[in-house]
Design an enzyme around this catalytic site. Structure first.
Site, PDB file in Angstrom:
ATOM      1  N   GLY A  39      31.026   0.736  35.188  1.00  0.00           N
ATOM      2  CA  GLY A  39      30.492   2.270  35.541  1.00  0.00           C
ATOM      3  C   GLY A  39      30.203   3.016  34.511  1.00  0.00           C
ATOM      4  N   ASP A  81      43.592  15.661  34.470  1.00  0.00           N
ATOM      5  CA  ASP A  81      42.542  15.695  34.977  1.00  0.00           C
ATOM      6  C   ASP A  81      42.227  14.527  36.438  1.00  0.00           C
ATOM      7  OD1 ASP A  81      39.990  15.323  34.837  1.00  0.00           O
ATOM      8  OD2 ASP A  81      39.399  14.068  33.435  1.00  0.00           O
ATOM      9  N   PRO A 102      30.986   4.734  28.587  1.00  0.00           N
ATOM     10  CA  PRO A 102      31.041   3.543  30.010  1.00  0.00           C
ATOM     11  C   PRO A 102      32.330   2.572  29.458  1.00  0.00           C
ATOM     12  CG  PRO A 102      29.471   3.045  27.398  1.00  0.00           C
ATOM     13  CD  PRO A 102      29.845   4.279  27.294  1.00  0.00           C
TER      14      PRO A 102
END
Length: 808
Positions: free
Chosen positions: A497, A614, A503
């Protein structure tokens, strides 16, 4: 109180129609007057109502008192042990002032007051305090009152304890047996007094919860003086032991209830919504469970595991403690054989004092005298002041085991206790000042040596062209060639992903271990500081619900993090992507619990208090058994133990998960993480993203949609349709309510993670009503999910990062 009554007038009318009750004109009955099953007595302020009712699904009839505007909440029951099986009950005031409950048909006496005092002119009156009283009409002397015989509920102005009114009554609460049966249940809540009073919850004869003992000011952090609504009034002398709440504001409607599970809960009516909201409940965590850590143990909710032995003690059974069974408790490191010449005291700070099982109490001794007296008695285990006022006074000494000790962080009821230890144990616990100096000198020497060694290592690694940026990251270092081979030269076939920071590739290193390689993109918003931050943080974190960092690679321009491989990818793949496969409800709930425990560890239980900043579905990875692991600590921040919040000019995170105060003002705290958790919880329940959510009837995000459904009592409509066959509906509603509590607009309204974990794990605990969520405004329907960083004015349309210039 008038506004409370008027707001529920229509509800009262409906309830009257439903239960076929008819209110008599007055709040009083005189001698030989009565009320039947279809009549009620209402206090003058239209607050409380007396009459017959059937609780829950029961068909039995009971005489009780309830809120006129909320008939489903009974606060007192007369005939708890003797229900009436039909509607023939009659309540009568006799000529001598006795209150008698009997049946019309058979004339059986079901219940009576059996008052010893007689009156020639008695009246029965329902007061606005919720107290049902029998008075002498002429002198207004009190003959009998319901407050002397509580059920499961304590109202303001209701006294608890012994000899409150120069009588021999002991006033305490007894739980209902069930929601359909108000007969006495298993639990009682009372004041226990063995020299110093304390509140205790019993299950039968076994203690399940104990407050801190009276310290001259209060009992515990749950005392009324911790709440602006009440002031505690406590009378404690040779003749009386009496406790009552004196209300500052008599318009506040509140009650304290001991429920069928033995949980004590205080509710109040919210002046805005006019609904009951939970103020607090006890037990509130595992350390509130009586004797959680056994004899001579101390429970610390801030630690995992929570139980430790007191200083100078070791587990009685190391094997049982290894299995998290603390019931056997702890024993002394150095057994006491008679009185030793060399003994002293170790000060243990900030705890709830042990229970008074074997103890001595003298309110006239000083602490110095108390210690001297303790050393004279070979059986004395510990001592302290009994009263904290005026610098401390009185003496408490314990003999035998110290039971039910709990660490209290920041609570006003925390106390210091002095544990008696042998001199050898005192020295081993750092009581010697010489040893402290030696340890400091040794630490300085070792630190200097490590610094020199680090400089040498840095020099040689720099010579090998490995850019370490001058810091020892305390992790295995992988060279670039190893990672390149492991990922098949970063082939697309190995790509797992790609996020805003670069990446992620799957790889296999030489020992066969599967790894996930996060390769920092040169164009990402994460620079060397974020990279080093993530390495430094996650390397020190050890928890089953946090992803484990295997190592890192820093070579040439490359910066890579090597994680353990999570074969089931991330959570968003399952809840948002239809190709990921629908997760059944129990699996989703287990994932929620795991995330909550991981976040609790970051906020409270780890050595470093960490704010993630986050938390989102794509940052929750799933292992082979679908256990969740919180990942991506590039934006995380360490805060001091007593730091409430921090601010930044650089707001970084993901819109849709960011709290209002962080997104708008740059203020972040543990409560901003809790907002993100609430968003995530609602997404897991619904299978929908917060941002990008659309509805045909409005343009609110998922939070707004959930709030509207909650307001309309249609919360289950939020649930993912694929969960219909696997869900536990009450559990789903509970998760939705908890999610809404976590996303409330104001940070102070959101519960801490310790409460979140407790409420998730204890279905019997009541949840407060949520307030309006943050960002409850309609927006354009085509907004997408993206991340934000206030650093530059760059916007990249096909990435997850948007950046704006922050003025200075």
């Amino acid at each position: 109180m008038g506004s409370f009554a008027s707001s529920f007038f229509s509800l009262s009318l409906i309830c009257f129609i439903m239960f076929f009750k008819f209110c008599i004109a007055s709040d009083t009955l005189t001698s030989n007057q009565s009320i039947s099953d279809e009549e009620t007595l209402v206090s003058s302020g239209q607050i409380y109502e007396l009459g017959f009712f059937s609780p829950g699904s029961s068909k039995n009839r009971f005489l009780g008192i309830w809120y006129k505007n909320d008939p489903l909440i009974a606060v007192w029951v007369a005939n708890r042990n003797n229900p009436i099986t039909d509607s023939t009950g009659v309540l009568t005031v006799t000529n001598n002032g006795t209150l008698v409950l009997h049946t019309q048909t058979k004339g059986l006496i079901i219940w009576s007051t059996n008052t010893s005092r007689a009156s020639e002119s008695p009246i029965l009156q329902m007061l606005d305090t919720g107290n049902l009283v029998i008075l002498d009409k002429n002198s207004r002397d009190l003959i009998w009152q319901s407050f002397d015989y509580p059920s499961d509920t304590r109202l303001p102005d209701m006294k608890m304890g012994h000899y409150c009114l120069n009588d021999d009554l002991d006033r305490y609460l007894v739980s209902w047996k069930s929601a359909d049966d108000p007969s006495p249940g298993d639990f009682t809540y009372r004041i226990e007094n063995h020299g110093l009073p304390q509140f205790v919850i019993f299950k039968g004869l076994v203690k399940t919860y104990r407050s801190a003992a009276w310290n001259g000011v209060q009992f515990t952090a749950h005392s009324a003086n911790q709440n602006p609504l009440f002031s505690p009034v406590f009378v404690f002398n040779d003749d009386k032991l009496c406790y009552v709440y004196d209300r500052y504001n008599h318009s506040v409607v509140t009650r304290l209830t001991l429920n069928q599970s033995g949980v004590l809960q205080r509710y109040r009516v919210n002046e805005t919504s006019m609904k009951w909201s939970l103020m607090f409940s006890v037990p509130r965590d595992q350390c509130d469970n009586y004797g959680q850590c056994g004899a001579n143990g101390v429970c610390k909710i801030s630690k995992i595991p929570a139980c430790e032995c007191l200083e100078g003690f070791i587990p009685k059974s190391q094997e049982e403690w290894g299995n998290l069974d603390w019931s056997s408790g702890c024993v002394r490191k150095t057994p006491v054989v008679g009185c030793r010449i060399k003994e002293g005291f170790l000060k243990v700070e900030g705890v709830k004092l042990p229970d008074f099982l074997q103890f001595y109490f003298n309110k006239n001794m000083s602490l110095k005298e108390c210690k001297a007296e303790c050393l004279k008695n070979c059986s004395c285990t510990a001592c302290t002041n009994s009263n904290i006022t005026q610098g401390g006074s009185g003496c408490l000494m314990w003999f035998g085991a110290l039971t039910d000790v709990k660490e209290l962080n920041g609570e006003a009821s925390r106390r210091d206790i002095y544990i008696r230890l042998a001199a050898s144990d005192l020295e081993s616990n750092g009581d010697s000042s010489k040893k402290k100096i030696l340890v400091i000198a040794l630490v300085v020497s070792i630190a200097s040596g490590i610094l020199m060694l680090g400089l040498v290592l840095w020099y040689f690694k720099w010579k090998k062209r490995i850019n370490r940026n001058g810091e020892d990251l305390d992790l295995p270092l992988f060279d670039l060639a190893t990672i390149t081979n492991a990922t098949n030269n970063f082939s697309d076939a190995n790509l797992l992903g790609e996020g805003g920071f670069g990446p992620v590739y799957k790889g296999n290193i030489s020992n066969g271990q599967e790894i996930a390689v996060k390769r920092l993109s040169k164009d990402s918003g994460q620079g060397i500081n974020e990279f080093k931050n993530e390495v430094a943080l996650i390397a020190k974190l050890q928890h089953r619900n946090l992803v484990r960092l295997v190592g890192c690679c820093i070579q040439r321009e490359e910066r890579m993090l090597i994680y353990e491989y999570m074969p089931n990818k991330s959570l968003d793949h399952f809840i948002f992507d239809q190709n990921g496969g629908a997760l059944p409800w129990q699996m989703r709930f287990d994932i929620v619990m795991g995330i909550a425990r991981g976040l609790l560890y970051l906020h409270q239980d780890s050595r470093l208090r960490i704010i993630h900043r986050d938390l989102k579905a794509s940052n929750i990875l799933l292992d082979s058994e679908m256990n969740p692991r919180i990942s991506d600590f590039g934006l995380a921040r360490i805060v001091e133990g007593n730091q409430v919040y921090a601010t930044t000019q650089r707001v970084i995170g993901t819109y849709g998960y960011m709290s209002p105060e962080y997104a708008i003002d740059g203020t972040f705290s543990m409560k901003s993480d809790i907002f993100s958790f609430g968003v995530l919880l609602l997404e897991i329940v619904s299978g929908k993203k917060n941002r990008g959510f659309s509805h045909s009837k409005h343009h609110h995000n998922l939070l707004g949609h959930a709030w509207m459904l909650w307001q309309e009592d249609q919360a289950l409509e939020l649930m993912d349709a694929c969960l219909r066959d696997s869900c536990v509906e009450c559990q789903v509603v509970r998760c939705i309510q908890l999610g809404l509590l976590c996303v409330q607009k104001l940070p102070e309204d959101r519960p801490p993670m310790s409460s979140v974990v407790f409420m998730l794990g204890h279905e019997e605990a009541s949840l407060p009503q949520p307030k309006q969520p943050g960002f409850f405004t309609e927006r354009r329907s085509n907004e997408a999910d993206y991340s934000v960083s206030r650093e530059t004015d760059l916007y990249t349309g096909d990435a997850e990062t948007i950046t704006t210039l922050q003025p200075r």
